[in-house]
Design an enzyme around this catalytic site. Structure first.
Site, PDB file in Angstrom:
ATOM      1  N   HIS A  16       0.850  -1.200   0.000  1.00  0.00           N
ATOM      2  CA  HIS A  16       0.000   0.000   0.000  1.00  0.00           C
ATOM      3  C   HIS A  16       0.885   1.248   0.000  1.00  0.00           C
ATOM      4  O   HIS A  16       1.573   1.519   0.981  1.00  0.00           O
ATOM      5  CB  HIS A  16      -0.881   0.001   1.260  1.00  0.00           C
ATOM      6  CG  HIS A  16      -1.826   1.160   1.369  1.00  0.00           C
ATOM      7  ND1 HIS A  16      -3.161   0.998   1.675  1.00  0.00           N
ATOM      8  CD2 HIS A  16      -1.644   2.509   1.231  1.00  0.00           C
ATOM      9  CE1 HIS A  16      -3.754   2.177   1.710  1.00  0.00           C
ATOM     10  NE2 HIS A  16      -2.847   3.116   1.452  1.00  0.00           N
ATOM     11  N   HIS A  28       1.426   5.522  -1.862  1.00  0.00           N
ATOM     12  CA  HIS A  28       0.956   6.632  -2.706  1.00  0.00           C
ATOM     13  C   HIS A  28       2.157   7.234  -3.419  1.00  0.00           C
ATOM     14  O   HIS A  28       3.116   7.641  -2.761  1.00  0.00           O
ATOM     15  CB  HIS A  28       0.283   7.707  -1.844  1.00  0.00           C
ATOM     16  CG  HIS A  28      -0.896   7.181  -1.076  1.00  0.00           C
ATOM     17  ND1 HIS A  28      -2.187   7.322  -1.515  1.00  0.00           N
ATOM     18  CD2 HIS A  28      -0.973   6.495   0.101  1.00  0.00           C
ATOM     19  CE1 HIS A  28      -3.015   6.753  -0.637  1.00  0.00           C
ATOM     20  NE2 HIS A  28      -2.295   6.240   0.345  1.00  0.00           N
ATOM     21  N   LYS A  71     -10.143   0.156  -5.022  1.00  0.00           N
ATOM     22  CA  LYS A  71     -10.045   0.741  -3.681  1.00  0.00           C
ATOM     23  C   LYS A  71     -11.361   1.412  -3.330  1.00  0.00           C
ATOM     24  O   LYS A  71     -11.881   2.214  -4.110  1.00  0.00           O
ATOM     25  CB  LYS A  71      -8.905   1.766  -3.663  1.00  0.00           C
ATOM     26  CG  LYS A  71      -8.719   2.501  -2.340  1.00  0.00           C
ATOM     27  CD  LYS A  71      -7.954   1.677  -1.333  1.00  0.00           C
ATOM     28  CE  LYS A  71      -7.899   2.342   0.042  1.00  0.00           C
ATOM     29  NZ  LYS A  71      -6.785   3.250   0.198  1.00  0.00           N
ATOM     30  N   HIS A  96     -10.611   1.412   2.690  1.00  0.00           N
ATOM     31  CA  HIS A  96     -10.207   2.410   3.693  1.00  0.00           C
ATOM     32  C   HIS A  96     -11.290   2.348   4.767  1.00  0.00           C
ATOM     33  O   HIS A  96     -12.400   2.826   4.551  1.00  0.00           O
ATOM     34  CB  HIS A  96     -10.125   3.812   3.076  1.00  0.00           C
ATOM     35  CG  HIS A  96      -9.704   4.839   4.081  1.00  0.00           C
ATOM     36  ND1 HIS A  96      -8.445   5.378   4.119  1.00  0.00           N
ATOM     37  CD2 HIS A  96     -10.369   5.384   5.129  1.00  0.00           C
ATOM     38  CE1 HIS A  96      -8.357   6.221   5.144  1.00  0.00           C
ATOM     39  NE2 HIS A  96      -9.523   6.242   5.771  1.00  0.00           N
ATOM     40  N   HIS A 106      -4.323  -0.434   6.178  1.00  0.00           N
ATOM     41  CA  HIS A 106      -3.712   0.309   7.302  1.00  0.00           C
ATOM     42  C   HIS A 106      -4.540   0.206   8.584  1.00  0.00           C
ATOM     43  O   HIS A 106      -5.010   1.205   9.132  1.00  0.00           O
ATOM     44  CB  HIS A 106      -3.455   1.774   6.935  1.00  0.00           C
ATOM     45  CG  HIS A 106      -4.537   2.444   6.115  1.00  0.00           C
ATOM     46  ND1 HIS A 106      -5.827   2.524   6.538  1.00  0.00           N
ATOM     47  CD2 HIS A 106      -4.502   3.043   4.900  1.00  0.00           C
ATOM     48  CE1 HIS A 106      -6.546   3.154   5.638  1.00  0.00           C
ATOM     49  NE2 HIS A 106      -5.767   3.465   4.620  1.00  0.00           N
ATOM     50  N   ASP A 148       1.675   2.576   3.546  1.00  0.00           N
ATOM     51  CA  ASP A 148       0.845   3.778   3.391  1.00  0.00           C
ATOM     52  C   ASP A 148       1.724   5.018   3.314  1.00  0.00           C
ATOM     53  O   ASP A 148       1.364   6.081   3.833  1.00  0.00           O
ATOM     54  CB  ASP A 148      -0.192   3.924   4.515  1.00  0.00           C
ATOM     55  CG  ASP A 148      -1.311   4.883   4.102  1.00  0.00           C
ATOM     56  OD1 ASP A 148      -1.387   5.248   2.910  1.00  0.00           O
ATOM     57  OD2 ASP A 148      -2.102   5.280   4.964  1.00  0.00           O
TER      58      ASP A 148
END
Ligand code: DOR
Ligand code: ZN
Length: 368
Positions: free
Chosen positions: A14, A16, A104, A141, A181, A263
Site C-alpha cells: 500500500h 501513494h 479501492k 479504507h 492500514h 501507506d
C-alpha cells in the site's frame, strides 16, 4: 542477539506515488530502493477511475523506474478508485486485460482526495458482485464517510468496522477484501474472525506510535508541540490497539493474514505546516528499518522462527490477492547499525522520524 540477518526483498502492499508532475519523481526512488513492488493507490489529483488511466499511470511509473535504473526490478500493481458511478464493465475489462488488479473503496470524504469516494455502499453492490464473481479484490479504507462527521476521529474505524466491514463480508462472502492500514483492535479481530479471503495491511506508524505522537516527536523527553508529520488517517490510536496489532501479526494464529503496507503518503512540508489536515506520513525511505525495529523490540529477531515470521510479513503474506505467486529471490540484509534519518528530502518532504537516529540499517546489493 543477532547483529544482522537476511530476508527476501520486501513488497509494499500500500503506497501513494502522487503524480508525475508533482511528487512522483522525488518519492518513487525511495520505494524502488527498498521494495520490489508496490500496490499503488489510485487517489491521485485526478483519481484513477477507469482502467485506461491506470495503464497510463503505470507507464509513467515504469518510465521513471527505468530512468532511475530499476527497470524490470519494480512491479507497480495498479488499483482503481471506486465511485458511486463506477462502470462494472470497465472494471471487469481492466481486470481481465491486466490493467489493474484491485479496486479501492474510499468512503466519501473520509481521507485525502476522497471527494469522489462512495457515498452509500449500496451504490457499489453491482460492482462488488461482479468483482466477487471474477475474483478481483477490494481494498477498503475502513473509516466512516463525511456524512458521519459527528463521529470522533478516534472512533471512525471502529464504527466502520461494525457498520460496514461486516456488511460487505456478509453480503459478498466470497469477495477478497483487504482492510487497509488497520489501526484498531476491532478491525484486527474482524479480519482474524473472517475466513481466509479477508486480509489486512499494517503500517509502521500505527504500530510504533499512539495518538500522543501528534503532540511530540516520539523521542523522550516528550516535550509538547504539534507534529503534523505524524498526522495520518486513520489517526494513530491507543496503546491497547498498538499492543493488540503487534501481538496479532507476530504471534496470532492468523498472522499469515497480515502484511506490510507502508501507506507512504507524501505531502510537502510547506503544505503540512500550512494545514495540519494534510494527512499522510512519508515513510518509504526507511520503512523496512521501521518494521525491523518494531519486530526487534518484541524479541522476534533472535531466532530463525521469528525471522521467518518477519519475512512472511514483509515479503510473502497476502500477495496472492493480486495474483502474485512468484517472488524474486533477491535478499536484503538488515544490520544492527545506527543511521540518522534526514530532516528533509528533495521535494520539500519531511520523512517520518526526521532527524532521529534509528538502530537498524538495510543493505541491498543493488544500491552501491
Ligand atoms: O494518511 C493518509 N494519507 N491516509 C490516507 O488514507 C490517504 C493518504 C494520502 O493520500 O495522503
Ligand atoms: Zn493510503
Amino acid at each position: 542477539m543477532k547483529k544482522s540477518f537476511q530476508i527476501l526483498l520486501p513488497f509494499d502492499r500500500h503506497g501513494h506515488l502522487r503524480e508525475v508532475n508533482t511528487l512522483m519523481p522525488e518519492v518513487l526512488i525511495h520505494s524502488l530502493k527498498s521494495f520490489w513492488g508496490m500496490v499503488v493507490m489510485p487517489n491521485t489529483a485526478i483519481p484513477i477511475t477507469d482502467y485506461e488511466s491506470a495503464v497510463r499511470y503505470r507507464e509513467e511509473i515504469k518510465t521513471l523506474s527505468n530512468k532511475y535504473g530499476f527497470g524490470g526490478n519494480f512491479l507497480p500493481v495498479m488499483t482503481g478508485y471506486l465511485t458511486d458511478n463506477t462502470n462494472p464493465e470497465n472494471v471487469k475489462s481492466g481486470f481481465l486485460n491486466g490493467a489493474w488488479k484491485a479496486m479501492k473503496l474510499y468512503p466519501h470524504g473520509a481521507t485525502t482526495n476522497s471527494d469522489k469516494g462512495v457515498t452509500k455502499l449500496e451504490k457499489i453492490f453491482p460492482v462488488l458482485e461482479m468483482m466477487q464473481k471474477i475474483g478481483m479484490s477490494v481494498l477498503v479504507h475502513p473509516e466512516t464517510d463525511v456524512s458521519r462527521s459527528d463521529i470522533p476521529f478516534m472512533d471512525r474505524e471502529r464504527v466502520y468496522t461494525e457498520e460496514s466491514l461486516f456488511l460487505i463480508h456478509e453480503r459478498f462472502p466470497e469477495l477478497t477484501i483487504s482492510v487497509e492500514h488497520i489501526s484498531t483492535r476491532e478491525a484486527m479481530e474482524f479480519v482474524e474472525w473472517c475466513p481466509d479471503n479477508v486480509v489486512g495491511t499494517i503500517t509502521p506508524q500505527h504500530i510504533m506510535y499512539t495518538h500522543d505522537a501528534l503532540f511530540h516527536n516520539g523521542v523522550p523527553p516528550f516535550k509538547p508541540g504539534l507534529y503534523p508529520e505524524n498526522m495520518c488517517l486513520p489517526i494513530l490510536k491507543t496503546q491497547d490497539d498498538v499492543n493488540y496489532i503487534r501481538n496479532a501479526i507476530m504471534h496470532g494464529e492468523r498472522r499469515y493474514k497480515f502484511g506490510a503496507g507502508t501507506d507512504t503518503a507524501p505531502h510537502t512540508q510547506t503544505a503540512k505546516k500550512e494545514n495540519c489536515s494534510r494527512c499522510g506520513v512519508f515513510n518509504a525511505s526507511h520503512a523496512v528499518e521501521f518494521y525491523t525495529m518494531i519486530f526487534d523490540q518484541e524479541g522476534m529477531l533472535n531466532d530463525e522462527k521469528g525471522i521467518q515470521t518477519f519475512q512472511n510479513f514483509m515479503s510473502v503474506n497476502n500477495l496472492w490477492i493480486y495474483g502474485i505467486k512468484e517472488f524474486p529471490t533477491e535478499m536484503i540484509t538488515l544490520v544492527k547499525e545506527d543511521q540518522q534519518i534526514p530532516e528533509i528530502y528533495p521535494g520539500d518532504i519531511r520523512p517520518f522520524k526526521a532527524g532521529q537516529t534509528i538502530p537498524w540499517t538495510m543493505k541491498r546489493e543493488l544500491i552501491k
